[in-house]
Design an enzyme around this catalytic site. Structure first.
Site, PDB file in Angstrom:
ATOM      1  N   HIS A  46       1.090  -1.602   0.410  1.00  0.00           N
ATOM      2  CA  HIS A  46       0.142   0.555   0.345  1.00  0.00           C
ATOM      3  C   HIS A  46       0.832   1.275  -0.248  1.00  0.00           C
ATOM      4  O   HIS A  46       1.947   1.145   0.645  1.00  0.00           O
ATOM      5  CB  HIS A  46      -1.202   0.109   1.142  1.00  0.00           C
ATOM      6  CG  HIS A  46      -2.035  -0.869   1.121  1.00  0.00           C
ATOM      7  ND1 HIS A  46      -2.823  -0.652   1.899  1.00  0.00           N
ATOM      8  CD2 HIS A  46      -2.257  -1.785   0.369  1.00  0.00           C
ATOM      9  CE1 HIS A  46      -4.313  -1.732   1.957  1.00  0.00           C
ATOM     10  NE2 HIS A  46      -3.333  -2.725   1.207  1.00  0.00           N
ATOM     11  N   TYR A  76      -9.329   5.481   7.288  1.00  0.00           N
ATOM     12  CA  TYR A  76      -9.335   6.151   9.034  1.00  0.00           C
ATOM     13  C   TYR A  76     -10.331   6.835   8.609  1.00  0.00           C
ATOM     14  O   TYR A  76     -10.349   7.886   8.513  1.00  0.00           O
ATOM     15  CB  TYR A  76      -8.287   6.578   9.870  1.00  0.00           C
ATOM     16  CG  TYR A  76      -7.201   5.600   9.318  1.00  0.00           C
ATOM     17  CD1 TYR A  76      -6.440   4.707   8.817  1.00  0.00           C
ATOM     18  CD2 TYR A  76      -6.934   5.214  11.312  1.00  0.00           C
ATOM     19  CE1 TYR A  76      -5.224   4.324   9.327  1.00  0.00           C
ATOM     20  CE2 TYR A  76      -5.897   4.659  10.968  1.00  0.00           C
ATOM     21  CZ  TYR A  76      -5.279   3.491  10.120  1.00  0.00           C
ATOM     22  OH  TYR A  76      -4.149   2.300  10.529  1.00  0.00           O
ATOM     23  N   TYR A 119       4.175   6.579  10.398  1.00  0.00           N
ATOM     24  CA  TYR A 119       3.561   5.549  10.094  1.00  0.00           C
ATOM     25  C   TYR A 119       3.971   4.281   9.187  1.00  0.00           C
ATOM     26  O   TYR A 119       3.586   3.618   9.612  1.00  0.00           O
ATOM     27  CB  TYR A 119       1.963   5.642   8.883  1.00  0.00           C
ATOM     28  CG  TYR A 119       0.583   5.372   8.841  1.00  0.00           C
ATOM     29  CD1 TYR A 119       0.899   3.730   8.341  1.00  0.00           C
ATOM     30  CD2 TYR A 119      -0.770   4.967   9.865  1.00  0.00           C
ATOM     31  CE1 TYR A 119      -0.299   3.078   7.598  1.00  0.00           C
ATOM     32  CE2 TYR A 119      -1.354   3.780   9.859  1.00  0.00           C
ATOM     33  CZ  TYR A 119      -1.243   2.831   9.025  1.00  0.00           C
ATOM     34  OH  TYR A 119      -2.638   2.093   8.767  1.00  0.00           O
TER      35      TYR A 119
HETATM   36  C1  PHB Z   1      -5.534  -4.366  10.429  1.00  0.00           C
HETATM   37  O1  PHB Z   1      -5.701  -4.435   9.396  1.00  0.00           O
HETATM   38  O2  PHB Z   1      -5.758  -4.631  11.441  1.00  0.00           O
HETATM   39  C2  PHB Z   1      -4.981  -2.907  11.040  1.00  0.00           C
HETATM   40  C3  PHB Z   1      -4.457  -2.106  10.419  1.00  0.00           C
HETATM   41  C4  PHB Z   1      -4.420  -0.671  10.483  1.00  0.00           C
HETATM   42  C5  PHB Z   1      -4.495  -0.320  12.230  1.00  0.00           C
HETATM   43  C6  PHB Z   1      -4.987  -1.417  13.048  1.00  0.00           C
HETATM   44  C7  PHB Z   1      -5.487  -3.181  12.779  1.00  0.00           C
HETATM   45  O3  PHB Z   1      -4.077   0.782  13.160  1.00  0.00           O
END
Ligand code: PHB
Ligand code: FAS
Length: 388
Positions: free
Chosen positions: A72, A197, A380
């Protein structure tokens, strides 16, 4: 029984540590309370940050990850009914890979067992002693026999609810959050290629995935929520509300797993006591909003493997003496980033209009300023190991 490093816990931390040590010719035995099936099926993290992927490739553990993982180059922040993409590739030149933690664990276990590594599953009554000068792990093996494992060093990789952190009295730094995450794994093809998000007045929601057939989704819920009190229909309805945006459609499908994860920030200092070294969740917990938990565990054991190699092969104690301080610099960076993402995206007291306006201001600034977006992106995708 004797070995150089006794490792308590066969999660990502313990398993990767045993692999990294074996590459240096250092013997280790991994002790795990659960069965192999259980640890390989346990659904948890989903995002591998860039330094994690690079390390797994470097040590020959990324073949299936490179075949099946989903690269990604960005994420979207969704608020005020609009979508705002954070372009990792443009801002940092790096990305992440979506690949379930359980897949990482399967790959690590297979690699260790193929190489003749010692992983003892279904042990019980694990206890550690002699931490200052003669480390000893006592336990009951899967056949019910009392065992003693004498080692030069013990690695406490037994997670937040393990026993090794309790073997000494580290100073604990903690923060609880007034909410939890209800997560589902659904047999439903993802409809969008990147993570979303969403900060909604009803609460936070996260859209993620595991494969072209499986979607992973989370809802902010009250902290003491029992997953069974949410029907699948209620979960899908609330996800649809919070993730709503023009042109966005959510595929629904059979729910394969549903669970609630508590949200907390915890750090134990120091991460070392004599010959005992804590790594991963045994030493720290982050709210999963920043996708840091498993990645931090992997960063810890990279430092620990190098430190133990210097100590056990050459008697050089500089690495083990610096271990805790070295790890805690990255730990606190991840703690801050995870707290920041959690504070910006979740709904706290719905009556607190001031906080909501601060959050919206932070979100608007983050998606409109290249400097602010770059700060989110570089944290990130993961700061390079050793950068702090
Ligand atoms: C997940 O895909 O489980 C996942 C992705 C991003 C996050 C937390 C969990 O911040
Ligand atoms: P782990 O907890 O993975 O492994 C510890 C191991 O030690 C376990 O297998 C346990 O059975 C074993 N153990 C415990 N006590 C023992 C004893 N006395 N003797 C021997 N073995 C013992 N992170 C994210 O980034 N994103 C997420 O979405 C996310 N979701 C999560 C959901 C849940 C329910 C939990 C608990 C954590 C989640 N995390 C998430 C964080 C998670 O991924 C951890 O950061 C990661 O598993 C840390 O790896 P380890 O430190 O190896 O600890």
């Amino acid at each position: 029984m004797r070995t150089q490093v006794g490792i308590v816990g066969a999660g990502p931390a313990g398993l990767l540590l045993s692999h990294l040590l074996a590459r240096q010719g250092i013997d280790a035995v991994v002790l795990e309370t659960r069965s192999r099936d259980y640890v390989e099926q346990r659904v948890r993290a989903g995002v591998l940050e860039h330094p994690t992927v690079e390390l797994l490739r470097e040590v020959g553990l990324a073949d299936r990850l490179d075949r099946e993982g989903l690269p990604h180059e960005g994420i979207s922040l969704r608020f005020d009914g609009g979508d705002h993409r954070i372009d990792f590739a443009d801002l940092t030149g790096r990305g992440i890979v979506v690949y379930g933690q359980q897949e990482v664990v399967k790959d690590l276990i297979a690699a260790r067992l193929d190489a003749g590594g010692d992983i003892l599953f279904e042990v019980s009554d694990v206890a550690v002693a002699g931490l200052d000068d003669d480390p000893l792990i006592t336990f009951t093996d899967a056949d019910g026999r009392a065992q003693e494992l004498h080692c030069a060093v013990i690695a406490g990789c037994d997670g937040f609810h393990g026993i090794t952190r309790g073997a000494f009295a580290p100073e604990m730094f903690e923060r609880d959050y007034p909410f939890a995450w209800l997560g589902i794994l659904a047999k439903a093809a993802p409809t969008h290629h990147e993570l979303v998000y969403a900060s909604h007045a009803n609460g936070f929601a996260l859209y993620s995935m595991r494969s072209p057939e499986v979607t992973r989704l989370y809802l902010q819920v009250p902290p003491d929520t029992d997953a069974s009190t949410w029907s699948d229909g209620q979960v899908w309805d609330e996800l649809g509300t919070r993730l709503a945006a023009d042109g966005f459609h959510l595929n629904e499908g059979p729910v394969l797993e549903k669970s609630v994860t508590a949200m907390r920030s915890v750090v134990a200092e120091p991460m070392r006591h004599g010959r005992l070294f804590l790594a991963g969740d045994a030493a720290h917990i982050v709210p999963p909003t920043g996708a840091k938990g498993m990645n931090l565990a992997i960063a810890d054991v990279r430092v620990l493997a190098e430190a133990l190699t210097g100590y056990l092969r050459n008697g050089d104690e500089s690495g083990i003496d610096a271990y805790s301080d070295t790890c805690l610099r990255r730990v606190w960076r991840a703690e801050h980033f995870s707290w920041w993402m959690t504070s910006m995206l979740h709904t706290f007291d719905t009556e607190d209009a001031f906080t909501r306006r601060l959050q919206l201001s932070q979100l608007r600034y983050t998606v409109s300023s290249r400097a602010a977006a770059t700060s989110l992106a570089e944290n990130y995708v993961g700061l390079p190991h050793g950068a702090l």
